[in-house]
Design a protein around this motif. Structure first.
Motif, PDB file in Angstrom:
ATOM      1  N   UNK A 183       3.294 -15.566  -8.245  1.00  0.00           N
ATOM      2  CA  UNK A 183       2.003 -15.292  -8.443  1.00  0.00           C
ATOM      3  C   UNK A 183       1.173 -14.950  -7.294  1.00  0.00           C
ATOM      4  N   UNK A 184       1.675 -15.608  -6.097  1.00  0.00           N
ATOM      5  CA  UNK A 184       0.960 -15.168  -4.814  1.00  0.00           C
ATOM      6  C   UNK A 184       1.226 -13.720  -4.557  1.00  0.00           C
ATOM      7  N   UNK A 205      -3.372 -17.059   2.539  1.00  0.00           N
ATOM      8  CA  UNK A 205      -2.881 -17.405   1.078  1.00  0.00           C
ATOM      9  C   UNK A 205      -2.717 -18.889   1.049  1.00  0.00           C
ATOM     10  N   UNK A 230      -2.315  -6.854  -6.912  1.00  0.00           N
ATOM     11  CA  UNK A 230      -3.663  -6.630  -7.499  1.00  0.00           C
ATOM     12  C   UNK A 230      -4.425  -6.331  -6.560  1.00  0.00           C
ATOM     13  N   UNK A 231      -4.860  -7.134  -5.545  1.00  0.00           N
ATOM     14  CA  UNK A 231      -5.732  -7.130  -4.395  1.00  0.00           C
ATOM     15  C   UNK A 231      -5.659  -5.820  -3.774  1.00  0.00           C
ATOM     16  N   UNK A 232      -4.251  -5.245  -3.752  1.00  0.00           N
ATOM     17  CA  UNK A 232      -4.009  -3.903  -2.945  1.00  0.00           C
ATOM     18  C   UNK A 232      -4.154  -2.800  -3.916  1.00  0.00           C
ATOM     19  N   UNK A 233      -4.800  -3.128  -5.237  1.00  0.00           N
ATOM     20  CA  UNK A 233      -4.945  -1.865  -5.908  1.00  0.00           C
ATOM     21  C   UNK A 233      -3.742  -1.442  -7.057  1.00  0.00           C
ATOM     22  N   UNK A 239     -10.907  -2.346  -3.876  1.00  0.00           N
ATOM     23  CA  UNK A 239      -9.484  -2.384  -3.599  1.00  0.00           C
ATOM     24  C   UNK A 239      -9.184  -1.189  -2.612  1.00  0.00           C
ATOM     25  N   UNK A 240      -8.143  -1.347  -1.756  1.00  0.00           N
ATOM     26  CA  UNK A 240      -7.473  -2.452  -1.445  1.00  0.00           C
ATOM     27  C   UNK A 240      -8.412  -3.697  -0.620  1.00  0.00           C
ATOM     28  N   UNK A 241      -8.248  -4.821  -0.880  1.00  0.00           N
ATOM     29  CA  UNK A 241      -9.029  -5.818  -0.332  1.00  0.00           C
ATOM     30  C   UNK A 241      -8.258  -6.587   0.412  1.00  0.00           C
ATOM     31  N   UNK A 294      -6.583  -9.118   2.712  1.00  0.00           N
ATOM     32  CA  UNK A 294      -6.495 -10.674   2.408  1.00  0.00           C
ATOM     33  C   UNK A 294      -6.323 -11.487   3.843  1.00  0.00           C
ATOM     34  N   UNK A 346      -9.899 -14.593   0.308  1.00  0.00           N
ATOM     35  CA  UNK A 346     -10.593 -13.243   0.576  1.00  0.00           C
ATOM     36  C   UNK A 346     -12.135 -13.801   0.891  1.00  0.00           C
ATOM     37  N   UNK A 396      -8.497 -16.700  -4.432  1.00  0.00           N
ATOM     38  CA  UNK A 396      -8.742 -15.692  -5.553  1.00  0.00           C
ATOM     39  C   UNK A 396      -7.373 -15.428  -6.231  1.00  0.00           C
ATOM     40  N   UNK A 397      -7.042 -15.770  -7.561  1.00  0.00           N
ATOM     41  CA  UNK A 397      -6.081 -15.404  -8.130  1.00  0.00           C
ATOM     42  C   UNK A 397      -6.165 -14.496  -9.470  1.00  0.00           C
ATOM     43  N   UNK A 398      -6.312 -12.966  -9.229  1.00  0.00           N
ATOM     44  CA  UNK A 398      -6.915 -12.490 -10.395  1.00  0.00           C
ATOM     45  C   UNK A 398      -5.472 -12.170 -11.454  1.00  0.00           C
ATOM     46  N   UNK A 417       0.793  -1.199  -0.209  1.00  0.00           N
ATOM     47  CA  UNK A 417      -0.094   0.110   0.036  1.00  0.00           C
ATOM     48  C   UNK A 417       0.946   1.221   0.151  1.00  0.00           C
ATOM     49  N   UNK A 437      -2.868 -18.377  -4.759  1.00  0.00           N
ATOM     50  CA  UNK A 437      -4.082 -17.423  -4.690  1.00  0.00           C
ATOM     51  C   UNK A 437      -4.049 -17.029  -3.262  1.00  0.00           C
ATOM     52  N   UNK A 438      -4.903 -15.911  -3.130  1.00  0.00           N
ATOM     53  CA  UNK A 438      -5.073 -15.211  -1.926  1.00  0.00           C
ATOM     54  C   UNK A 438      -6.472 -15.616  -1.367  1.00  0.00           C
ATOM     55  N   UNK A 441      -0.845 -11.496  -7.036  1.00  0.00           N
ATOM     56  CA  UNK A 441      -2.290 -11.543  -6.604  1.00  0.00           C
ATOM     57  C   UNK A 441      -2.490 -10.373  -5.478  1.00  0.00           C
ATOM     58  N   UNK A 442      -1.422 -10.296  -4.330  1.00  0.00           N
ATOM     59  CA  UNK A 442      -1.518  -9.511  -3.369  1.00  0.00           C
ATOM     60  C   UNK A 442      -1.410  -8.122  -3.848  1.00  0.00           C
TER      61      UNK A 442
END
Lengths: 92, 418, 999
Positions: free
Chosen positions: B132-133, C939, B139-142, C932-934, C936, C925, C972-974, B91, C922-923, B136-137
C-alpha cells in the motif's frame, strides 16, 4: 546444478551452498581504509567474462566460506580452496 | 518505410506477399558515424530511434555481435509496469509506460502491448503495508494503482488459490491496471524498422572488440568487421555492460547473473492478468499464444552463460502451482536463461562517463524490458545533449560514490539480492 | 465382427487377448493392450484426428513417437484432464478418454477452418502489421487472438496426483535404450560400474520395436527382451522404462522424468504419477537415436501423409495399418525396407517415388523382391484430398531437381515420407557440446564434447543397426573406463544389414504452376509453410533465431523435431549460404514437456517454504491464536476471547501489560553464541557502539551497519563470561546476520580467534513484561531479582521451577520486563509456571500484535523502519556511534548522501483530531490536492491505536524529521482513499525518560 568440491567436506551439490560473491575484492583496513577504498570494495567489480574467483558459503554443510575459481561462461569449476588459498589457473 | 495496416496486408495478399520489402537493411558499416550504439537490443535500437526522431541525429550505427533483439529483449517474461516506491524509479518507468501506450502506432508495428494489469500479491500484514505504501507512492507520482482485497484478486485470476491453507495465504494485492505485457521480439523489430527508416545503420554480426580512446575521449571502436570511427559511443548491452566497460578500462558497480524463464505448453486463455508474488519471488502471465510465461529469482551466482540450472526451475514451478494448483498437470515446455546486469542498488545506470563521448546504459537487473522506450528516450537525450534528461539524473554512475543509491529493495550492495 | 478394420489379424507386440475400450471425441473404440492411443485410432481407421493451430486444417498422425506434431489430445477428464498430449505418447488403458483440441463445434465441422480460406491475410507475422487502429481496440483484437490460439484447455481443479523426486549418483548413465544404448549398458554393466539405463518408451528397443531387423537370427524385439533380462539380472544396473532424459545440466547432472503411472487410469497404491530423477553421473552415454524427416511439398499435411518409419512401426509393432494403398516418397535408401514391411503387412504399395538419380543394388533388390515399382528421379509435387489424402501428383525431375515433364496422379490413402534422418542431439547440445554439419547425412551431428559424455548410434549419425550395436558397445566400455572401471566392449551380435542413408537433397519441392496455391508445410504444428520462410527472408528476418521467432517455426510443443532442419535449410537456400552458416537454434531443456507438478515434486503447497514453529506453537493454537508468517516462522498474533476480534484482543493485551503483567513467546528472535579470546574485538568491529566496558553479566543494545553504511540489524549483546557473548538478531534477519558474521571471520578477519554458533533453536524465549513482572518472577525462583542484583540491562542465570534459565533484564515494551531463555523442551514448564504464579497479578499471555503496539508506543524500530535505506543516525542511534573505534560501515556512512539534512529520520505521528487511525502505508505530504507528481516527504512505517494513550499513533520516516516535531502534515493514502492530518512528534510516546523499565 553445480557440484562444488568443498575443501573441508568433499564434493557436494550446489543446493548445500549459498553464493557469497566476488572473492577478488580486498576489504580495506578497518582503521585506515579511505572513502575511496571502501567505495571500490563495496561497489566496483571486475565482473570478468571468464574465470572468476568467488566465495561460497557451505551453509547447509560445514558452514565454512570457501573460494571457488569458476568459468562464468561455462560454469566449469577449475579449483576450490580456503578463502586465503591461491587457486590453480587450470592451465596445466 | 512501407506502411503496415490491414489495407496493406490485404493488398499484399493479392500478390502473395511478394512485395513486402525488408523491415530493415543489412548495410555494411561506414567508416565513421556521429554516434555508435553498441548493442542492437531493444534499448540500443530505441536509443537510435529516438536519436533520429527526437534529436535529428541520423548518422548513427547500432552494432550487434549477433542478431538484433537476440539478448535479453528476446528472453524476458515481457512484463511492462511502473509500480515502484522510489520517485526516481517511478517517474522514469511511468514515462516509459506512457510511451508504451502509444508505441504500436508510433512505430507502425504492433508490439501487442496488452494492458491486462499486473497484480503484486501480498501474503502478510507487513506486505500489505509495504504494497500500500508503494501504491500510494505510485499514485502520488502520477501513475495508477488499485488495492484489491483477496476476493477481488480472485475475480481477476480465478484459478488462484486464496484459501487460508496456503503456505502463503493471500491478503490482497496491489494492481496496476495500465501495466501488462508486450510481444518482446516485436519491440526490437519495431524499433529497428523505425530507426532504419530514419537512416540508422543496424549492423548485425559485428562484435565490438575494443574502444579507441584518445586524450580522454572516444574516437571509435574496433570490431569484428574492422575499425569504425565515432564521435560518441553509447553502450546498451545489459548483461555484458561490465565486459564492454572493461574495454574502456572502467570497473562498474555491476555483476552479471543468469536469470531463467520458462513457458508451459500453450493452452486456451486461463489467466488474464499478470500475477507476481513477493513471498516466493515468482511472476506468471499467459502469452497471447497461450503459454504460461513464468520466472523467478536469479540462479544467484555470477554467470554469462545464458543458461541456468534445474533447482531454480523447480522452485519457480513449485511456487506457481502452489498459487495455481490447477496448473500442476500443464507441462513445462521450454526453459532458457538470460544474463542480467545486476547493479549494486538494483536500479539502472544511464549516464555519461568521465571519458568524453562515452555513455553507459546498463544495470537493468530484471527490469530492462519494460524500460525499453523510456530508456531509449532519456539515453538519446543524454547522448544528444551530453547531459542527462531530468528523468535519468538520479541514475548517474557517481551515485554510489556519494551515497545516493536508489535501492528499492533495501538490500544494499548485494547484487543478487535485488 | 472386426471392430478394427485397419488391424492385421496377427503380428505385432500387442496382446489381442486383452481388448481395451476407449473413447475419442465421445465415440467408443476398442484397442489392445500394447497399443498407444495413436495405434489404436489407426487400427480403427480414424484418420481425421486434429485441426491445425492457425488454419484449422484437418490433420492426422504423422509420427510414431515424440516427433508427432499434429495429433495432440485433451486426455482424461475433470481434475486429471491434461491438454496437448501427443496420442503417440499415450499408452492405451481401459476406459481412456481423449478429445481432439482446438476445433469448434467439432473435428469434422470446424468453423475455424474459415481461416484457411482467408489464409492470404495471415502470412507469418501478420499480427505485427495490423490490429493497430484504432489503438483502443487492441484489447478486443487480442481477446479474439487469444481465444483462437492456445490448443488444449487447462484443468481448473487441483491435481489429485502426487509427484516424487529422487536423487542418485551413478558411474554411467545411458540415455536411450535402443540397440546402441542396450549394448552400452551391457559393456558398462559387466564392468561393475553403477549404471542407469533409461528410455522414454514403455519398453526398450528404440527403432528395433518397429522394424523387422534380425539379431543373432532372431527378430529384434526378442534380442531386446533377452538383453533387458540380462541387464536386469545385474545388481549394478538400474533400468528405467517410461523415463525421458529431459535435461542435461552443468557438471553432468541429468534430469530424468519417469512416467510412473501415466499408462494407468490413475496411480495405484499411493505411487507418484511421475518421478523426477536428479542423476549426477560420472560419465554419460547418449544413445538418443534419430528422427525421420518429412519432405516438403504442396498440401503435405493431409491426413494420411506421414513419416515412413511411423507407418512401418505401426504395422510391425501394432499390426495397425495406416491405409490400404501407399505411396512412398523418399530421398534416401532407408525407406525401402519400410516399404517392403508395409507390403508384407498387407498395404498395397503403389510406388516408391525416389528423388535420387541412380539407385543402388540393395534397395533395388528389396523393391524387386517385394514387387514394388520404383520411380527414381521423381518427386511428389502435391497431395490431394481434404480430410484424408486420396492421391498424389508425381513428376519427374531434371538434373537440377526441378520438376519437369509429365505429371501422373497416383491413388493412395497413405503417403509415407522419408527425407533423411535427424540425429536427436538435444541432450548433447544442452550439455554444451558443439555440433557440426555432416553434408553426407545432411544433418547436424555431435562434434566436440564439453562434459563427460559421448554419443553412440543414430544420435551421432550412425544409422545402420550394425554400427549402432558396435558404437554402443564401445561407448559403454569407454564410459566405464573413464569412470574408473576396467572393462572392454561387450560382444556384439551379428545382425541383418540395412541400407546406408545418403539423401539427395531438395528441401522444398517446387510446385508446378497449375498446382499453385497448395501450402507446403514445414512446421505442421504451428502451420509454418515454405512460403512463410521465404517471406521471413524477404523481410529481413534472416537469422535462424529471427526465422524462428517471426514465423514461430519450431516453437510448438514438438519443439520442431521434424521441421527445424527443413526450415533452416530452406532459409539457407534463400540466403545462398551453406546450412552451417545459418546454424541451428539453441536446444532448450526439457527434451519433451514435463508436467509442472512433477517439476515441483513435493516442494509445492505446504512445502514451498519451510515452516518454523516455536515450542509453544500448540499451546497458542489451543487458545485459538491466529499466526502471522514472519520469515519462515509462524508467530502467535494474540488471544481473542469472549468473541473479541484480534484487534480488540490486541488492545486489551497491550493495555493489560502496561497496567499489570503479561508473557509473550519470543523464541523466534535470532541468537548467536560468540566465543573466543577475540570475541570482544570482533563485536567492536561489527557494531557501531563499543562493548569494551561491558561487564560480565550485563547486556547492551547494539546496532550493526552493512558494508555500505546503512543499518543492517539491531539486537542485544550480553556478556555471559569473559570471552563469551550472546547476541540477538531480529527474527527475519537471523540467518543473514549469521552468514555475514561467518563471512567476516572466515574471509576477512581469519586472524581473530572467535567461534560463532547459531543458538536460535537451542534457546527458546519468553518475555515477561509489566509492572508486576518482578513480583511474578519472584514466585517461581529463589534468586534475588532486586534492582541491585539484576538491574536494568542485567543478566543472571537462575532456576525457574527446577528449570535452569538465562534471565535478561531487557525491555522491548518499555515496561519493567525480563526475557527468559531456556531449553526448548522446558519452555512449556516455565510458561505454565509463570501463568500459574501470576494468577493473583492477573497475568495474561499476549501476542505479536500487542507486542507490536507496545513497541510502537515506545518508539522501537523493526522491519518497517529497518528498511535497508535508513541510517543509524536517522533511526535515532546517532549517540551510540562510537567515535573512538573503527567498525564496519563507518566510513561509507559518512558519504554526502547518507549525511544530508533531508534524510529520512524517525519521528512519531499523532492525528491532530486524536481520533482517526493513521492509514497504513501512507505517504507524508503537504497538500493532497497538489498537481502530480507530488513530492513525498516521508512515509508511515508502523501505526496502531494506542490503548495506553487513548488515541492512534504512528512511527514514520520523515525527511529531516527530527527538527520538525510539532509540524503538521497529511498522512495520505490515495489507494485506500484516506487522508489524515497528523502532527509530527517524538517517536517515543510512552515514558521517554525510561523510568518504567528501570523500576
Amino acid at each position: 546444478m553445480l557440484e562444488i568440491n568443498c575443501p573441508y567436506c568433499g564434493k557436494r551439490a550446489q543446493k548445500e551452498f549459498t553464493y557469497a560473491g566476488d572473492a577478488g575484492a580486498e576489504r580495506p583496513n578497518l582503521e585506515t581504509g579511505t572513502n575511496q577504498d571502501w567505495f571500490e570494495f563495496v561497489y566496483l567489480r571486475n565482473n570478468p567474462r571468464g574465470l572468476h574467483d568467488e566465495l561460497w558459503h557451505h551453509s547447509a554443510g560445514c558452514r565454512r566460506l570457501i573460494k571457488v575459481r569458476r568459468d562464468v561462461v561455462t560454469h566449469e569449476i577449475i579449483d576450490t580452496g580456503a578463502p586465503s588459498d591461491s587457486l590453480s589457473t587450470g592451465a596445466s | 518505410m512501407q506502411k503496415y495496416s490491414i489495407f496493406s496486408l490485404a493488398r499484399n495478399a493479392l500478390t502473395s506477399h511478394k512485395n513486402w520489402g525488408e523491415a530493415w537493411r543489412n548495410p555494411d558499416p561506414k567508416q565513421e558515424y556521429d554516434v555508435i550504439i553498441i548493442g542492437a537490443g531493444g534499448h540500443g535500437l530505441a536509443t537510435a530511434y529516438y536519436l533520429a526522431k527526437n534529436h535529428g541525429i541520423t548518422n548513427v550505427a547500432v552494432l550487434e555481435k549477433g542478431y538484433l533483439g537476440g539478448g535479453n529483449t528476446g528472453r524476458n517474461t515481457t512484463i511492462v509496469r511502473a509500480n515502484y516506491l522510489l520517485p526516481e524509479n517511478e517517474l522514469f518507468y511511468e514515462h516509459s509506460l506512457k510511451l508504451w501506450e502509444g508505441l504500436s502506432q508510433d512505430l507502425n508495428f504492433n508490439v501487442m502491448f496488452s494492458q491486462r494489469g499486473v497484480i503484486n500479491l501480498a501474503h502478510t500484514d507487513a506486505q500489505v503495508d509495504a504494497h500500500q505504501r508503494r501504491g500510494n507512492a505510485m499514485i502520488l507520482n502520477g501513475a495508477d494503482g488499485v488495492w484489491l482485497n483477496k476476493h477481488e484478486v480472485k475475480a481477476r485470476a480465478p484459478l488462484l488459490d486464496i484459501s487460508d491453507r496456503a503456505r502463503f495465504p493471500i491478503k490482497g494485492g496491489l494492481l496496476q491496471p495500465r501495466a501488462g505485457t508486450a510481444r518482446h521480439d516485436a519491440v526490437a523489430w519495431g524499433f529497428a524498422r523505425g530507426a532504419d527508416a530514419r537512416g540508422v545503420d543496424i549492423i548485425q554480426n559485428c562484435e565490438v572488440t575494443g574502444i579507441d580512446i584518445e586524450n580522454g575521449g572516444v574516437v571509435g571502436v574496433q570490431t569484428s568487421r574492422g575499425a569504425i570511427k565515432a564521435k560518441k559511443i553509447g553502450t546498451a548491452v545489459a548483461g555484458h555492460t561490465g565486459h564492454i566497460a572493461a574495454m574502456a578500462e572502467m570497473r562498474l558497480p555491476i555483476e552479471s547473473h543468469v536469470l531463467q524463464a520458462m513457458v508451459s505448453e500453450p493452452v486456451k486463455p486461463c489467466l488474464d492478468t499478470v500475477v507476481t508474488s513477493g513471498a516466493t519471488h515468482t511472476y506468471i502471465s499467459q502469452s497471447d499464444k497461450g503459454e504460461l510465461v513464468m520466472g523467478g529469482d536469479l540462479d544467484l551466482y555470477n554467470s554469462y552463460a545464458q543458461r541456468g540450472n534445474f533447482p531454480r526451475i523447480e522452485e519457480v514451478v513449485a511456487s506457481v502451482i502452489s498459487m495455481f494448483p490447477a496448473f500442476s498437470r500443464l507441462r513445462l515446455m521450454r526453459t532458457w536463461g538470460g544474463v542480467m546486469d545486476m547493479s549494486m542498488d538494483g536500479s539502472p545506470i544511464i549516464t555519461k562517463t568521465d571519458i568524453n563521448g562515452f555513455y553507459i546504459n546498463g544495470g537493468w537487473c530484471y527490469g530492462g524490458f519494460k524500460a525499453t522506450p523510456g530508456s531509449g528516450w532519456v539515453y538519446a537525450h543524454t547522448i544528444a545533449n551530453d547531459t542527462p534528461h531530468k528523468l535519468n539524473e538520479g541514475f548517474a554512475l557517481n551515485r554510489f560514490e556519494h551515497g545516493y543509491m536508489i535501492d528499492e529493495e533495501g538490500s544494499g550492495a548485494t547484487p543478487n539480492a535485488h | 465382427m472386426n471392430h478394427q478394420p485397419f488391424r492385421k489379424p496377427t503380428g505385432g507386440n500387442i496382446d489381442r487377448s486383452q481388448p481395451l475400450t476407449f473413447t475419442f471425441d465421445g465415440k467408443v473404440y476398442q484397442g489392445y493392450s500394447g497399443d498407444t492411443l495413436a495405434s489404436a485410432l489407426m487400427a480403427n481407421g480414424v484418420k481425421l484426428l486434429a485441426r491445425s493451430f492457425k488454419y484449422h486444417r484437418p490433420r492426422g498422425l504423422t509420427g510414431y513417437g515424440v516427433e508427432e506434431s499434429n495429433v495432440l489430445v485433451q486426455l482424461r477428464t475433470g481434475a486429471r484432464s491434461e491438454p496437448n498430449i501427443p496420442a503417440t505418447q499415450v499408452e492405451l488403458y481401459e476406459g481412456l478418454v481423449a478429445e481432439s483440441q482446438n476445433r469448434w463445434p467439432s473435428l469434422h465441422f470446424d468453423i475455424g477452418a474459415v481461416n484457411s480460406k482467408l489464409s492470404g491475410l495471415f502470412p507469418s507475422g501478420f499480427y505485427y502489421k495490423t490490429f493497430m487502429w484504432p489503438a483502443k481496440f487492441w484489447p478486443f483484437y487480442e481477446h479474439a487472438i487469444r481465444h483462437i490460439a492456445g490448443m488444449g484447455k487447462s484443468p481448473t481443479l487441483e491435481d489429485p496426483d502426487s509427484y516424487a523426486h529422487n536423487y542418485r549418483h551413478c558411474d554411467v548413465l545411458i540415455a536411450g535404450g535402443g540397440p546402441a544404448g542396450l549394448m552400452a549398458a551391457l559393456s558398462a554393466g559387466q564392468s561393475g560400474a553403477r549404471v542407469i539405463l533409461c528410455d522414454e518408451n514403455a519398453d526398450f528397443g528404440g527403432m528395433l520395436r518397429g522394424r523387422r531387423d534380425t539379431i543373432r537370427g532372431k527378430p529384434g524385439p526378442e534380442w531386446v527382451a533377452d538383453t533387458a533380462a540380462r541387464l536386469a539380472a545385474m545388481k549394478n544396473v538400474r533400468l528405467l522404462r517410461r523415463t525421458t532424459a529431459a535435461g542435461y545440466y552443468d557438471h553432468n547432472l541429468i534430469v530424468l522424468d519417469e512416467r510412473v503411472a501415466d499408462h494407468k487410469a490413475t496411480p495405484e497404491n499411493h505411487e507418484p504419477r511421475h518421478r523426477i530423477w536428479h542423476v549426477r553421473a560420472k560419465e554419460v552415454v547418449l544413445a538418443t537415436g534419430s528422427i525421420e524427416r518429412p519432405l516438403v511439398f504442396a498440401d503435405n499435411d493431409r491426413p494420411g501423409v506421414m513419416l515412413t518409419s511411423a507407418a512401418q512401426a505401426y504395422a510391425n509393432a501394432h499390426g495397425a495399418l495406416a491405409g490400404r494403398r501407399a505411396v512412398i516418397f523418399t530421398n534416401n535408401a532407408s525407406a525401402y525396407a519400410a516399404a517392403a514391411d508395409l507390403k508384407a503387412a498387407g498395404i498395397e504399395v503403389q510406388a516408391i517415388v525416389d528423388l535420387r538419380d541412380s539407385l543402388e543394388a540393395p534397395e533395388l533388390k528389396i523393391a524387386a523382391n517385394a514387387n514394388i515399382g520404383v520411380l527414381n528421379r521423381h518427386v511428389v509435387v502435391a497431395a490431394h484430398g481434404a480430410k484424408s489424402v486420396h492421391s498424389v501428383t508425381v513428376m519427374p525431375v531434371d538434373s537440377n531437381t526441378t520438376p519437369v515433364g509429365e505429371a501422373q496422379e497416383i491413388l493412395c490413402d497413405v503417403v509415407c515420407l522419408s527425407g533423411g534422418w535427424t540425429p536427436s542431439v538435444h541432450l548433447f547440445s544442452q550439455s554444451r557440446g558443439k555440433l557440426c554439419y555432416d553434408e553426407t547425412l545432411s544433418a547436424f551431428v555431435p562434434d566436440k564434447s564439453f562434459q563427460r559424455e559421448r554419443s553412440a548410434g543414430a544420435c551421432q549419425g550412425a544409422f545402420q543397426l550394425d554400427a549402432c550395436l558396435h558404437e554402443g558397445a564401445k561407448a559403454g566400455a569407454q564410459a566405464a573406463v573413464a569412470a574408473g572401471f576396467a572393462t572392454t566392449a561387450a560382444d556384439v551380435p551379428r545382425c541383418s544389414a540395412d541400407a546406408v542413408v545418403k539423401p539427395r537433397l531438395l528441401w522444398a519441392i517446387p510446385a508446378p504452376d497449375h498446382l499453385h496455391g497448395g501450402k507446403q508445410f514445414v512446421d505442421l504444428q504451428n502451420d509454418v509453410t515454405a512460403a512463410d520462410v521465404g517471406l521471413a527472408y524477404q523481410e529481413g528476418y534472416h537469422s535462424v533465431e529471427h526465422l524462428k521467432r517471426y514465423t514461430t517455426l519450431g516453437m510448438g510443443t514438438d519443439q520442431g523435431r521434424t521441421s527445424n532442419v527443413n526450415g533452416l535449410a530452406i532459409m539457407a537456400g534463400h540466403r545462398a549460404e551453406a546450412i552451417t552458416a545459418v546454424g541451428t537454434t539453441t536446444f532448450r531443456q526439457p527434451f519433451t514437456p514435463i508436467p509442472m507438478g512433477a517439476v515441483a515434486g513435493l516442494n509445492a503447497h505446504d512445502h514451498v517454504a519451510p515452516v518454523r514453529t516455536t515450542p509453544l506453537h500448540h499451546w497458542h493454537e489451543s487458545l485459538g491464536s491466529p499466526f502471522a508468517p514472519t520469515g519462515q516462522w509462524l508467530r502467535a498474533q494474540g488471544y481473542p476471547k469472549d468473541g473479541e476480534t484480534l484487534e480488540q484482543a490486541t488492545m486489551r493485551e497491550a493495555k493489560h501489560v502496561r497496567e499489570k503483567v503479561g508473557i509473550v513467546d519470543v523464541s523466534t528472535l535470532g541468537k548467536i553464541d560468540v566465543q573466543g579470546p577475540d570475541a570482544l574485538e570482533f563485536l567492536n568491529r561489527v557494531y557501531i557502539n563499543s562493548f569494551s566496558n561491558l561487564a560480565v553479566g550485563k547486556c547492551r543494545y547494539g546496532v550493526m551497519l552493512r558494508e555500505d553504511g546503512l543499518v543492517d540489524d539491531d539486537g542485544v549483546v550480553t556478556r555471559l563470561a569473559e570471552n563469551r557473548y550472546m547476541i540477538t538478531t531480529t527474527t527475519t534477519h537471523a540467518s543473514a546476520v549469521m552468514n555475514r558474521l561467518e563471512y567476516l571471520l572466515d574471509v576477512d578477519w581469519p586472524s581473530l580467534n572467535v567461534h560463532l554458533l547459531s543458538v536460535t533453536d537451542d534457546w527458546s524465549g519468553i518475555a515477561i513484561a509489566g509492572p508486576h513482572s518482578r513480583t511474578v518472577l519472584t514466585k517461581v525462583t529463589s534468586a534475588d531479582l532486586s534492582n541491585s542484583a539484576v538491574p536494568f540491562m542485567g543478566y543472571a542465570e537462575i532456576d525457574i521451577d527446577g528449570v535452569p534459565v538465562r534471565l535478561f533484564r531487557i525491555s522491548f515494551s518499555g515496561e519493567l520486563a525480563y526475557e527468559i531463555n531456556m531449553a526448548p523442551n522446558a519452555t512449556r514448564t516455565v510458561w505454565d509456571a509463570l501463568l500459574k504464579a501470576g494468577a493473583n497479578q492477573e497475568i495474561i499471555p499476549y501476542g505479536l500484535e500487542a507486542m507490536n503496539v507496545l513497541r510502537i508506543e515506545k518508539g522501537h524500530v523493526v522491519g518497517g523502519e529497518l528498511n535497508g535505506r535508513t541510517t543509524a543516525d536517522g533511526l535515532g542511534f546517532g549517540k551510540m556511534i562510537s567515535t573512538k573505534k573503527a567498525f564496519v560501515g563507518k566510513v561509507p556512512a559518512r558519504r554526502a548522501g547518507l549525511t544530508r539534512d533531508d534524510i529520512h529520520q524517525l519521528v512519531g505521528l499523532v492525528p491532530t483530531d486524536e481520533k482517526t487511525r493513521i492509514p497504513r502505508g501512507a505517504q507524508l505530504i503537504a497538500d493532497p490536492k497538489a498537481t502530480k507528481p507530488v513530492a513525498m516527504q516521508g512515509e508511515v512505517t508502523s501505526q496502531c491505536m494506542s490503548p495506553n494513550l487513548g488515541h492512534p499513533i504512528a512511527l514514520a520516516l520523515l525527511n529531516g524529521g527530527r527538527a520538525r516535531h510539532g509540524e503538521t502534515l497529511k498522512a495520505h493514502s490515495p489507494i485506500t482513499g484516506q487522508t489524515v492530518t497528523v502532527t509530527v512528534t517524538n517517536p517515543i510516546f510512552i515514558d521517554p525518560q525510561g523510568e518504567r523499565l528501570r523500576g
